[in-house]
Enzyme design. Structure first.
Site, PDB file in Angstrom:
ATOM      1  N   LYS A 180       0.842  -1.201   0.000  1.00 43.25           N
ATOM      2  CA  LYS A 180       0.000   0.000   0.000  1.00 43.25           C
ATOM      3  C   LYS A 180       0.875   1.247   0.000  1.00 43.25           C
ATOM      4  O   LYS A 180       1.614   1.493   0.948  1.00 43.25           O
ATOM      5  CB  LYS A 180      -0.887   0.049   1.247  1.00 43.25           C
ATOM      6  CG  LYS A 180      -1.935   1.166   1.125  1.00 43.25           C
ATOM      7  CD  LYS A 180      -2.649   1.453   2.433  1.00 43.25           C
ATOM      8  CE  LYS A 180      -1.912   2.427   3.300  1.00 43.25           C
ATOM      9  NZ  LYS A 180      -1.732   3.766   2.695  1.00 43.25           N
ATOM     10  N   GLY A 232       7.247   4.313   8.119  1.00 42.99           N
ATOM     11  CA  GLY A 232       6.365   5.442   8.405  1.00 42.99           C
ATOM     12  C   GLY A 232       6.671   6.000   9.778  1.00 42.99           C
ATOM     13  O   GLY A 232       7.789   5.857  10.287  1.00 42.99           O
ATOM     14  N   SER A 233       5.675   6.610  10.376  1.00 36.53           N
ATOM     15  CA  SER A 233       5.912   7.308  11.638  1.00 36.53           C
ATOM     16  C   SER A 233       6.049   6.329  12.800  1.00 36.53           C
ATOM     17  O   SER A 233       5.531   5.210  12.762  1.00 36.53           O
ATOM     18  CB  SER A 233       4.755   8.259  11.907  1.00 36.53           C
ATOM     19  OG  SER A 233       3.559   7.512  12.028  1.00 36.53           O
ATOM     20  N   THR A 234       6.729   6.775  13.836  1.00 34.77           N
ATOM     21  CA  THR A 234       6.917   5.944  15.031  1.00 34.77           C
ATOM     22  C   THR A 234       5.576   5.637  15.678  1.00 34.77           C
ATOM     23  O   THR A 234       5.341   4.526  16.159  1.00 34.77           O
ATOM     24  CB  THR A 234       7.870   6.668  15.998  1.00 34.77           C
ATOM     25  OG1 THR A 234       9.156   6.728  15.364  1.00 34.77           O
ATOM     26  CG2 THR A 234       8.005   5.941  17.321  1.00 34.77           C
ATOM     27  N   GLU A 235       4.674   6.614  15.654  1.00 27.42           N
ATOM     28  CA  GLU A 235       3.353   6.420  16.272  1.00 27.42           C
ATOM     29  C   GLU A 235       2.599   5.243  15.614  1.00 27.42           C
ATOM     30  O   GLU A 235       2.115   4.340  16.309  1.00 27.42           O
ATOM     31  CB  GLU A 235       2.570   7.717  16.069  1.00 27.42           C
ATOM     32  CG  GLU A 235       1.280   7.809  16.818  1.00 27.42           C
ATOM     33  CD  GLU A 235       0.489   9.021  16.319  1.00 27.42           C
ATOM     34  OE1 GLU A 235       1.065   9.876  15.619  1.00 27.42           O
ATOM     35  OE2 GLU A 235      -0.709   9.083  16.628  1.00 27.42           O
ATOM     36  N   GLY A 237       3.960   2.953  13.717  1.00 30.64           N
ATOM     37  CA  GLY A 237       4.803   1.764  13.911  1.00 30.64           C
ATOM     38  C   GLY A 237       4.491   1.076  15.236  1.00 30.64           C
ATOM     39  O   GLY A 237       4.404  -0.157  15.308  1.00 30.64           O
ATOM     40  N   GLU A 254      10.545   0.548   9.933  1.00 27.96           N
ATOM     41  CA  GLU A 254      11.504   1.630   9.629  1.00 27.96           C
ATOM     42  C   GLU A 254      10.788   2.924   9.990  1.00 27.96           C
ATOM     43  O   GLU A 254       9.878   3.342   9.263  1.00 27.96           O
ATOM     44  CB  GLU A 254      11.863   1.638   8.144  1.00 27.96           C
ATOM     45  CG  GLU A 254      12.489   0.358   7.635  1.00 27.96           C
ATOM     46  CD  GLU A 254      13.964   0.246   7.953  1.00 27.96           C
ATOM     47  OE1 GLU A 254      14.550   1.235   8.439  1.00 27.96           O
ATOM     48  OE2 GLU A 254      14.528  -0.829   7.735  1.00 27.96           O
ATOM     49  N   CYS A 288      13.499  10.650   6.705  1.00 25.43           N
ATOM     50  CA  CYS A 288      13.541  10.050   8.048  1.00 25.43           C
ATOM     51  C   CYS A 288      14.926  10.211   8.669  1.00 25.43           C
ATOM     52  O   CYS A 288      15.051  10.393   9.870  1.00 25.43           O
ATOM     53  CB  CYS A 288      13.171   8.579   7.970  1.00 25.43           C
ATOM     54  SG  CYS A 288      14.091   7.712   6.691  1.00 25.43           S
ATOM     55  N   GLU A 385      10.491  15.015  15.666  1.00 23.32           N
ATOM     56  CA  GLU A 385      10.730  15.022  14.228  1.00 23.32           C
ATOM     57  C   GLU A 385       9.795  16.065  13.593  1.00 23.32           C
ATOM     58  O   GLU A 385       8.583  15.976  13.741  1.00 23.32           O
ATOM     59  CB  GLU A 385      10.423  13.624  13.678  1.00 23.32           C
ATOM     60  CG  GLU A 385      10.830  13.440  12.242  1.00 23.32           C
ATOM     61  CD  GLU A 385      10.480  12.047  11.717  1.00 23.32           C
ATOM     62  OE1 GLU A 385       9.390  11.551  12.024  1.00 23.32           O
ATOM     63  OE2 GLU A 385      11.310  11.484  10.990  1.00 23.32           O
TER      64      GLU A 385
HETATM   65  P1  NAD Z   1       2.478   7.507   8.628  1.00 23.15           P
HETATM   66  O1  NAD Z   1       2.929   6.570   9.698  1.00 23.15           O
HETATM   67  O2  NAD Z   1       1.413   8.463   8.922  1.00 23.15           O
HETATM   68  O3  NAD Z   1       1.983   6.688   7.356  1.00 23.15           O
HETATM   69  C1  NAD Z   1       2.804   5.707   6.750  1.00 23.15           C
HETATM   70  C2  NAD Z   1       1.904   4.723   6.028  1.00 23.15           C
HETATM   71  O4  NAD Z   1       1.141   3.990   7.000  1.00 23.15           O
HETATM   72  C3  NAD Z   1       0.905   5.343   5.088  1.00 23.15           C
HETATM   73  O5  NAD Z   1       0.808   4.530   3.937  1.00 23.15           O
HETATM   74  C4  NAD Z   1      -0.396   5.318   5.900  1.00 23.15           C
HETATM   75  O6  NAD Z   1      -1.553   5.266   5.111  1.00 23.15           O
HETATM   76  C5  NAD Z   1      -0.236   4.017   6.672  1.00 23.15           C
HETATM   77  N1  NAD Z   1      -0.979   3.920   7.932  1.00 23.15           N
HETATM   78  C6  NAD Z   1      -1.489   4.904   8.708  1.00 23.15           C
HETATM   79  N2  NAD Z   1      -2.070   4.381   9.812  1.00 23.15           N
HETATM   80  C7  NAD Z   1      -1.927   3.036   9.732  1.00 23.15           C
HETATM   81  C8  NAD Z   1      -2.291   1.947  10.579  1.00 23.15           C
HETATM   82  N3  NAD Z   1      -2.917   2.137  11.737  1.00 23.15           N
HETATM   83  N4  NAD Z   1      -1.972   0.690  10.192  1.00 23.15           N
HETATM   84  C9  NAD Z   1      -1.301   0.459   9.047  1.00 23.15           C
HETATM   85  N5  NAD Z   1      -0.930   1.462   8.203  1.00 23.15           N
HETATM   86  C10 NAD Z   1      -1.228   2.726   8.547  1.00 23.15           C
HETATM   87  O7  NAD Z   1       3.815   8.211   8.143  1.00 23.15           O
HETATM   88  P2  NAD Z   1       3.966   9.310   7.002  1.00 23.15           P
HETATM   89  O8  NAD Z   1       3.543  10.610   7.566  1.00 23.15           O
HETATM   90  O9  NAD Z   1       3.384   8.844   5.726  1.00 23.15           O
HETATM   91  O10 NAD Z   1       5.540   9.276   6.777  1.00 23.15           O
HETATM   92  C11 NAD Z   1       6.408  10.025   7.513  1.00 23.15           C
HETATM   93  C12 NAD Z   1       7.128   9.179   8.540  1.00 23.15           C
HETATM   94  O11 NAD Z   1       7.808   8.091   7.895  1.00 23.15           O
HETATM   95  C13 NAD Z   1       8.188   9.940   9.266  1.00 23.15           C
HETATM   96  O12 NAD Z   1       8.094   9.709  10.642  1.00 23.15           O
HETATM   97  C14 NAD Z   1       9.491   9.359   8.706  1.00 23.15           C
HETATM   98  O13 NAD Z   1      10.576   9.478   9.575  1.00 23.15           O
HETATM   99  C15 NAD Z   1       9.120   7.963   8.432  1.00 23.15           C
HETATM  100  N6  NAD Z   1      10.022   7.344   7.457  1.00 23.15           N
HETATM  101  C16 NAD Z   1      10.934   6.412   7.897  1.00 23.15           C
HETATM  102  C17 NAD Z   1      11.829   5.841   7.008  1.00 23.15           C
HETATM  103  C18 NAD Z   1      12.837   4.825   7.480  1.00 23.15           C
HETATM  104  O14 NAD Z   1      13.396   4.141   6.644  1.00 23.15           O
HETATM  105  N7  NAD Z   1      13.085   4.719   8.770  1.00 23.15           N
HETATM  106  C19 NAD Z   1      11.795   6.203   5.659  1.00 23.15           C
HETATM  107  C20 NAD Z   1      10.865   7.155   5.240  1.00 23.15           C
HETATM  108  C21 NAD Z   1       9.975   7.715   6.165  1.00 23.15           C
END
Ligand code: NAD
Length: 482
Positions: A180, A232-235, A237, A254, A288, A385
C-alpha cells in the site's frame, strides 16, 4: 547573491495521468468495493486523479491473489528465473525513468533534479542489486526459504524508492507482496503496477492496493499475511507492533528519526555547509534520516552559521518541475500545518528563527528553508521530528559532549560527523547510537548498504545482504553480523 535563471521546466507531456485508478490485484486493474479519494499536486493544489480506496474485502482479494501466486508459481520458480523478472523490471524502470521522475515530482512535490538524479536511479539500482541475490540466497547467511505473503505499507516522502526497498528483496527471496502506497502519493506505485504487467510478471506476485490508514490496518492484521514491512511514523509503527503482537508474523519497522549532524572545528567548513544543507533541505527535509539537529563546535559556530545563512539564501524554492529548483513543495496541507506548528513552538520556547528570504508561490504548500539557533536540548524542536525544511542548531565543546547530545534522543536512525581526523570519525561512529553514520558526507544511499534504526527508529534492516534477513525463514548464523 542568486543569479536570475530563466525557468527551465521539465515537460509533463511524457506522463499520462488517468482521471481515475483502480486497484492492482492478480495482475489486473480492478474497481474495488470501496470508495475513492483524490490525489493532488502539492505545488498547485490541482486534483490529479481519483484513486480507489481498498476495503477490507479488496485487501482480502489481494492477499488471496498473492497466496495463490506464492504457492503455485513464485516460490516454486528457481532463483535464476526470478532474477530475470527483477532484471527486466529494473531495465524498464531505467527506460521509463523520465516518466517516473516527472510523475513523482508532480504527485509528491519534490524537485525534478532529485527524482531524476536520486530517486529513480536508486530505485533501478535496488532491483538490479536484489536480482543478483535471487540465485545466491544459499550464501546469504539467512537460509533460502521465503516467508510467504508480505504485507508492505510505505510513506509519502520517497514513494517509489520505498516501494523498491520493499518489493525488490521480497521478490528476490521468493515472497509475493501486497503493498500500500501512502494516500497522498499513490501514482508512481500504480505506474509501477503497469511496469509489472509490461515485464510479464506472473499475476498476483505484486498487488498494489491504495487507500489510507484503514487499508494499511487491514493488510497488517490480515491472518494470511506472513510478514509485515512498514515504513512510516513511530506512532503508527507502535500501533502496528501492538496489532501483530502474539501472532507469528515477522515484522520490520523503519520509523522516524532526529539525526545529529556533528561539525568539528577542524572540518572543511564549506564542505560541511554543503553537507548541512543536503542533510536538512534535501527533499524538503521530508527525510527520516535528515540531519535535523546540527551540533556545531562552539569555536566555529559563528563562522558556520554565517556561511550557512549565506548558502541558504541561494536555495531556489519553487516549481518542482523546474530543473533549477532546489527545494520543492511540502507534500500536504497537513504536513505544512505540522511544520508551522512546531516552528511556532520553537519560537515560543525561546529559540531564534531565521528563514531564507524567498518568494513562495501563492498556490500550493510551501515553507521557506528555516534555521533555529539558541536551541536547548529541552526544546521540542530539538526532540521531535519536524519532517520539513527546519534545522535546529545546538553547540558543543568536546567530543564527549557531542556524543551525549547526539544520543540524547528516543530515535537512532542516522548521524553525520564532519572532521579532518580519520581516528575521530571512527571513535565517534563507535559511540553514536545510530543505524547509519555518515562521515564528511550525508544522505548517501546505496542498495548494497544496510539501512535501519535503533530505539524508536524501529527494527530490522533494509538494503544490502542484511536486507534479505527480513524475507527469509532461516536465522542468522552466530556471529554472521558481528
Ligand atoms: P504515517 O505513519 O502516517 O503513514 C505511513 C503509512 O502507513 C501510510 O501509507 C499510511 O496510510 C499508513 N498507515 C497509517 N495508519 C496506519 C495503521 N494504523 N496501520 C497500518 N498502516 C497505517 O507516516 P507518514 O507521515 O506517511 O511518513 C512520515 C514518517 O515516515 C516519518 O516519521 C518518517 O521518519 C518515516 N520514514 C521512515 C523511514 C525509514 O526508513 N526509517 C523512511 C521514510 C519515512
Amino acid at each position: 547573491m542568486t543569479f536570475e535563471y530563466a525557468p527551465a521546466p521539465e515537460s509533463r507531456a511524457i506522463v499520462d495521468i488517468k482521471p481515475s485508478y483502480g486497484l492492482f490485484i492478480n495482475g489486473e486493474f480492478v474497481d474495488g468495493n470501496g470508495t475513492s479519494f483524490k490525489t493532488i499536486n502539492p505545488a498547485t493544489e490541482e486534483v490529479l486523479a481519483e484513486v480507489a480506496e481498498a476495503s477490507d474485502a479488496d485487501v482480502d482479494e489481494a492477499v488471496k491473489a498473492a497466496r495463490r501466486a506464492y504457492t503455485r508459481v513464485w516460490s516454486r520458480m528457481s532463483g535464476a528465473e526470478r532474477a530475470k523478472y527483477l532484471y527486466r523490471i529494473a531495465r524498464i524502470i531505467q527506460e521509463r525513468g523520465r516518466e517516473l521522475a516527472v510523475l513523482e515530482s508532480i504527485d509528491n512535490g519534490k524537485p525534478i533534479k532529485e527524482s531524476r538524479d536520486v530517486d529513480v536511479p536508486i530505485v533501478a539500482a535496488h532491483f538490479f542489486y536484489y536480482a543478483g541475490w535471487a540465485d545466491k540466497l544459499q550464501y546469504s547467511g539467512y537460509g533460502s526459504t521465503p516467508l510467504g505473503v508480505a504485507g508492505q505499507v510505505i510513506p509519502w516522502n520517497f514513494p517509489l524508492l520505498m516501494l523498491a526497498w520493499k518489493i525488490a528483496p521480497a521478490l528476490a527471496c521468493g515472497n509475493t507482496v501486497v503493498l500500500k502506497p501512502a494516500e497522498t502519493t499513490p501514482l508512481t506505485a500504480l505506474l509501477f503496477a503497469e511496469i509489472c504487467q509490461q515485464a510479464d510478471l506472473p499475476p498476483g506476485v505484486v498487488n498494489i492496493v491504495t487507500g489510507a490508514g484503514d487499508t494499511g490496518r487491514a493488510i497488517v492484521s490480515h491472518p494470511d499475511v506472513d510478514k509485515v514491512a512498514f515504513t512510516g511514523s513511530t506512532e503508527v509503527g507502535k500501533a502496528i507492533a501492538r496489532a501483530v503482537a502474539g501472532s507469528d508474523k515477522k515484522v520490520t519497522l523503519e520509523l522516524g528519526g532526529k539525526a545529529a549532524n556533528i561539525v568539528f572545528d577542524d572540518a572543511p567548513l564549506d564542505q560541511a555547509v554543503e553537507g548541512i544543507v543536503n542533510g536538512i533541505f534535501f527533499n524538503q527535509g521530508h527525510v527520516c534520516c535528515a540531519g535535523s539537529r546540527l551540533l556545531v563546535q562552539e569555536s566555529v559556530a559563528d563562522e558556520v552559521m554565517s556561511r550557512l545563512k549565506r548558502r541558504m539564501a541561494t536555495l531556489r524554492v519553487g516549481d518542482p518541475l523546474d530543473k533549477n529548483t532546489d527545494v520543492g513543495a511540502i507534500n500536504s496541507a497537513e504536513q505544512l500545518a505540522k511544520i508551522r506548528e512546531l516552528s511556532e513552538i520553537g519560537e515560543s520556547e525561546g529559540a531564534e528563527r531565521w528563514s531564507a528570504p524567498c518568494d513562495l508561490p501563492s498556490n500550493g504548500y510551501w515553507f521557506a528553508p528555516t534555521v533555529f539557533t539558541g536551541v536547548s536540548q529541552a526544546h521540542r524542536i530539538a526532540r521531535e521530528e519536524i519532517f520539513g525544511p527546519v534545522l535546529s542548531v545546538l553547540t558543543f565543546r568536546t567530543p564527549s559532549e557531542a556524543i551525549e547530545k547526539a544520543n540524547n534522543t528516543p530515535f537512532g536512525l542516522s548521524a553525520g560527523v564532519w572532521t579532518d581526523k580519520g581516528s575521530r570519525i571512527l571513535s565517534m561512529a563507535n559511540r553514536l547510537r545510530a543505524g547509519v553514520v555518515w562521515a564528511n558526507t550525508f544522505n548517501k544511499f546505496d542498495p548494497t548498504s544496510p539501512f535501519g534504526g535503533y530505539k524508536e527508529s524501529g527494527y530490522g534492516r533494509e538494503g544490502g545482504r542484511h536486507g534479505l534477513e527480513a524475507y527469509l525463514k532461516g536465522t542468522s548464523p552466530k556471529g554472521a553480523d558481528a
